[in-house]
Design an enzyme around this catalytic site. Structure first.
Site, mmCIF file in Angstrom:
data_model
loop_
_atom_site.group_PDB
_atom_site.id
_atom_site.type_symbol
_atom_site.label_atom_id
_atom_site.label_comp_id
_atom_site.label_asym_id
_atom_site.label_seq_id
_atom_site.Cartn_x
_atom_site.Cartn_y
_atom_site.Cartn_z
ATOM 1 N N GLY A 1 13.791 8.018 -18.937
ATOM 2 C CA GLY A 1 12.874 9.050 -18.456
ATOM 3 C C GLY A 1 12.171 9.737 -19.611
ATOM 4 O O GLY A 1 11.651 9.091 -20.524
ATOM 5 N N MET B 1 0.869 -1.170 0.000
ATOM 6 C CA MET B 1 0.000 0.000 0.000
ATOM 7 C C MET B 1 0.906 1.220 0.000
ATOM 8 O O MET B 1 1.759 1.382 0.873
ATOM 9 C CB MET B 1 -0.911 0.036 1.232
ATOM 10 C CG MET B 1 -1.901 1.199 1.187
ATOM 11 S SD MET B 1 -3.028 1.154 -0.229
ATOM 12 C CE MET B 1 -4.180 -0.119 0.285
ATOM 13 N N ASN C 1 16.639 1.440 -15.427
ATOM 14 C CA ASN C 1 16.710 2.875 -15.674
ATOM 15 C C ASN C 1 18.181 3.284 -15.725
ATOM 16 O O ASN C 1 19.081 2.442 -15.644
ATOM 17 C CB ASN C 1 15.919 3.659 -14.625
ATOM 18 C CG ASN C 1 16.433 3.460 -13.210
ATOM 19 O OD1 ASN C 1 17.592 3.099 -12.994
ATOM 20 N ND2 ASN C 1 15.578 3.697 -12.226
ATOM 21 N N GLY D 1 6.015 -5.259 -7.930
ATOM 22 C CA GLY D 1 5.457 -6.456 -8.545
ATOM 23 C C GLY D 1 4.014 -6.269 -8.961
ATOM 24 O O GLY D 1 3.631 -6.583 -10.093
ATOM 25 N N ASP E 1 7.378 1.058 -13.721
ATOM 26 C CA ASP E 1 6.602 -0.179 -13.626
ATOM 27 C C ASP E 1 5.602 -0.288 -14.766
ATOM 28 O O ASP E 1 5.380 -1.374 -15.312
ATOM 29 C CB ASP E 1 5.872 -0.243 -12.287
ATOM 30 C CG ASP E 1 6.821 -0.324 -11.103
ATOM 31 O OD1 ASP E 1 7.960 -0.800 -11.290
ATOM 32 O OD2 ASP E 1 6.427 0.087 -10.001
#
Length: 291
Positions: free
Chosen positions: A209, A17, A187, A46, A240
């Site tokens: 980016g 969360m 990245n 995930g 993600d």
């Protein structure tokens, strides 16, 4: 994207969360600043990547764990609501994972992750191993114990399942894990930190980016896609969104998958939150059609 034309993806990873605070600027050490907004948003690398893959049309099964706290049921419902198969999602005693996120007015963020239930995924059941063996692609990150990621990757390799790894957060990894990876998605920072290890990965995808993304194959194949001009509101979860969209369209070929994923990642920055900002295939397709 037609689900029948997309790969069956198993995502092994974290589900958290996200506790998201918006502020004009992020505090310096020892400093207190005033925030302008706060929200709880289901996330975890995930889960975010699983949702992104599902929203891009893949058939996705998630392997991971939630706690029996107030967040657990909401996290499970978020995955299911996005079309992710949660039949193997573990429910354990104790707290679910959380991520404390601060987002400034430029859209940049700082994140602290507390593993919670994610840290208890220390082995793989027979059913989970079976799901990995049956999948076309296994997608992993590094927010659960590394030994479990290694076991899953090696089982996938032995079963003929393609292994995709987003090696984040950065940490030392065993050579055996790199030897099992087919696709690495990184990245710029991760690319620098893992520079030596990435040379042995057959397919390397580096996100840049706002400047787009680059694909490098060990066979010398190199392809790139330019960044998309969007109004950035929050970069949380953009990587993600890119990663999940990439594996969902990997069987379409590198140029198509790279372009699709790049668009998904860009669109994710135009809304706040992680999983809540991940675009669906209709929105991605519309953006691509619009140029």
């Amino acid at each position: 994207m037609d689900r029948t034309d997309s790969p069956a993806v198993v995502v092994l990873g974290s589900i958290n969360m996200d506790l998201v605070t918006a502020t004009a600027r992020r505090p310096a050490p020892g400093e207190t600043v005033l925030g302008s907004d706060f929200a709880t948003v289901p996330g975890g690398k995930g889960a975010n990547q699983a949702i992104a893959a599902a929203r891009s049309g893949a058939r996705v099964r998630f392997l991971g764990a939630i706690g029996d706290d107030v967040f657990g049921a909401e996290l499970a419902a978020t995955l299911s609501g996005a079309g992710v198969d949660t039949t193997l999602l573990r429910r354990v005693d104790g707290a679910s994972g959380i991520a404390s996120i601060v987002v400034d007015e430029t859209g940049e963020n700082s994140i602290i992750v507390v593993a919670g239930a994610n840290g208890r995924v220390t082995d793989l059941t027979a059913a989970e191993l079976g799901a990995i063996a049956e999948a076309d692609i296994l997608l992993c990150q590094l927010e659960i114990p590394i030994d479990t990621v290694l076991a899953a990757a090696q089982h996938a390799r032995a079963s003929g399942t393609v292994v995709a790894l987003n090696p984040s957060p950065v940490q030392p990894l065993p050579d055996a894990l790199w030897a099992a990876v087919d696709i690495a998605i990184v990245n710029s920072l991760e690319s620098e930190q893992y520079a030596n290890e990435l040379t042995q990965v057959p397919h390397l995808v580096r996100t840049l980016g706002g400047d787009g993304a680059v694909y490098l194959g060990t066979d010398g194949n190199e392809q790139s896609v330019a960044g998309r001009n969007v109004e950035v509101l929050d970069t949380t979860g953009a990587g993600d969104a890119f990663t999940g969209a990439l594996v969902a369209t990997w069987n379409q070929g590198v140029p198509a998958a790279l372009n699709w994923a790049n668009t998904a990642g860009a669109l994710a920055t135009t809304r706040r939150g992680a999983s809540a900002a991940i675009p669906g295939s209709d929105r991605i397709a519309a953006a691509l059609a619009g140029g």
